[in-house]
Design a protein around this motif. Structure first.
Motif, short mmCIF file in Angstrom:
data_model
loop_
_atom_site.label_atom_id
_atom_site.label_comp_id
_atom_site.label_asym_id
_atom_site.label_seq_id
_atom_site.Cartn_x
_atom_site.Cartn_y
_atom_site.Cartn_z
N VAL A 1 0.85 -1.20 0.00
CA VAL A 1 0.00 0.00 0.00
C VAL A 1 0.88 1.25 0.00
CG1 VAL A 1 -1.60 1.37 1.42
CG2 VAL A 1 -2.03 -1.07 1.05
N GLU A 2 1.91 1.24 0.82
CA GLU A 2 2.82 2.39 0.87
C GLU A 2 3.51 2.61 -0.47
OE1 GLU A 2 3.48 4.83 3.14
OE2 GLU A 2 1.68 4.02 4.06
N GLU A 3 3.91 1.53 -1.12
CA GLU A 3 4.54 1.65 -2.43
C GLU A 3 3.57 2.26 -3.44
OE1 GLU A 3 5.91 -2.23 -3.52
OE2 GLU A 3 7.26 -2.36 -1.80
N ALA A 4 2.32 1.80 -3.42
CA ALA A 4 1.32 2.32 -4.34
C ALA A 4 1.03 3.79 -4.04
CB ALA A 4 0.04 1.49 -4.25
N ARG A 5 0.95 4.13 -2.77
CA ARG A 5 0.72 5.53 -2.39
C ARG A 5 1.84 6.41 -2.92
NH1 ARG A 5 2.73 8.88 0.93
NH2 ARG A 5 4.02 7.32 1.92
N SER A 6 3.06 5.92 -2.82
CA SER A 6 4.20 6.66 -3.32
C SER A 6 4.12 6.86 -4.84
CB SER A 6 5.49 5.93 -2.94
OG SER A 6 6.61 6.65 -3.34
N ARG A 7 3.70 5.80 -5.55
CA ARG A 7 3.51 5.91 -7.00
C ARG A 7 2.44 6.95 -7.32
NH1 ARG A 7 2.81 0.28 -7.05
NH2 ARG A 7 0.76 0.58 -7.98
N LEU A 8 1.38 6.96 -6.54
CA LEU A 8 0.29 7.90 -6.76
C LEU A 8 0.77 9.34 -6.60
CD1 LEU A 8 -2.73 8.28 -7.33
CD2 LEU A 8 -3.12 8.09 -4.88
N GLU A 9 1.60 9.56 -5.59
CA GLU A 9 2.10 10.91 -5.34
C GLU A 9 3.02 11.42 -6.43
OE1 GLU A 9 3.92 10.70 -1.51
OE2 GLU A 9 2.02 10.97 -0.45
N THR A 10 3.65 10.52 -7.16
CA THR A 10 4.64 10.94 -8.16
C THR A 10 4.11 10.96 -9.58
OG1 THR A 10 5.50 8.69 -8.39
CG2 THR A 10 6.56 10.12 -6.75
N THR A 11 2.85 10.57 -9.78
CA THR A 11 2.34 10.54 -11.15
C THR A 11 1.54 11.80 -11.47
OG1 THR A 11 1.19 9.25 -12.82
CG2 THR A 11 0.19 9.29 -10.65
N ASP A 12 1.67 12.23 -12.70
CA ASP A 12 0.86 13.33 -13.21
C ASP A 12 -0.15 12.84 -14.23
OD1 ASP A 12 2.21 15.26 -11.69
OD2 ASP A 12 3.77 15.49 -13.23
N ASP A 13 -0.10 11.55 -14.52
CA ASP A 13 -0.97 10.94 -15.52
C ASP A 13 -2.28 10.48 -14.86
OD1 ASP A 13 -2.19 9.47 -17.52
OD2 ASP A 13 -0.59 7.99 -17.69
N PRO A 14 -3.40 11.06 -15.25
CA PRO A 14 -4.68 10.68 -14.63
C PRO A 14 -5.01 9.19 -14.77
CG PRO A 14 -4.95 12.66 -15.97
CD PRO A 14 -3.57 12.13 -16.23
N ASP A 15 -4.69 8.61 -15.93
CA ASP A 15 -4.97 7.19 -16.11
C ASP A 15 -4.11 6.33 -15.18
OD1 ASP A 15 -6.91 7.64 -18.07
OD2 ASP A 15 -5.41 7.61 -19.69
N ALA A 16 -2.86 6.71 -15.01
CA ALA A 16 -1.99 5.98 -14.09
C ALA A 16 -2.48 6.14 -12.66
CB ALA A 16 -0.55 6.48 -14.22
N ALA A 17 -2.95 7.34 -12.33
CA ALA A 17 -3.47 7.58 -10.98
C ALA A 17 -4.69 6.70 -10.72
CB ALA A 17 -3.82 9.06 -10.81
N LEU A 18 -5.57 6.58 -11.70
CA LEU A 18 -6.74 5.72 -11.54
C LEU A 18 -6.34 4.26 -11.36
CD1 LEU A 18 -9.23 7.29 -14.09
CD2 LEU A 18 -9.36 7.34 -11.59
N ALA A 19 -5.34 3.82 -12.08
CA ALA A 19 -4.86 2.45 -11.95
C ALA A 19 -4.28 2.22 -10.55
CB ALA A 19 -3.81 2.15 -13.01
N VAL A 20 -3.54 3.18 -10.05
CA VAL A 20 -2.96 3.05 -8.71
C VAL A 20 -4.07 3.04 -7.67
CG1 VAL A 20 -1.49 4.14 -6.97
CG2 VAL A 20 -0.74 4.05 -9.34
#
Length: 64
Positions: free
Chosen positions: A17-36
């Protein structure tokens, strides 16, 4: 599976979960954010299931 095993598995899931949260914080891509976010939702379900399993196992061990 013992209560300790379930708790260990829950801790591993929380790490994911922490790894995914970190990915979410670093993405600017809305589609990637939805996937996370979808990954986070699934991980949250798995964590809850492990916590419930640990609770049942602990209660069973205490009653044994």
């Amino acid at each position: 599976m013992s209560a300790e095993d379930s708790l260990r598995r829950a801790e591993e899931l929380l790490s994911r979960v922490e790894e995914a949260r970190s990915r979410l914080e670093t993405t600017d891509d809305p589609d990637a954010a939805l996937a996370v976010l979808a990954d986070l939702a699934e991980l949250a379900k798995q964590v809850e299931a492990e916590i419930q399993r640990a609770k049942r196992d602990a209660e069973a061990e205490a009653g044994a």
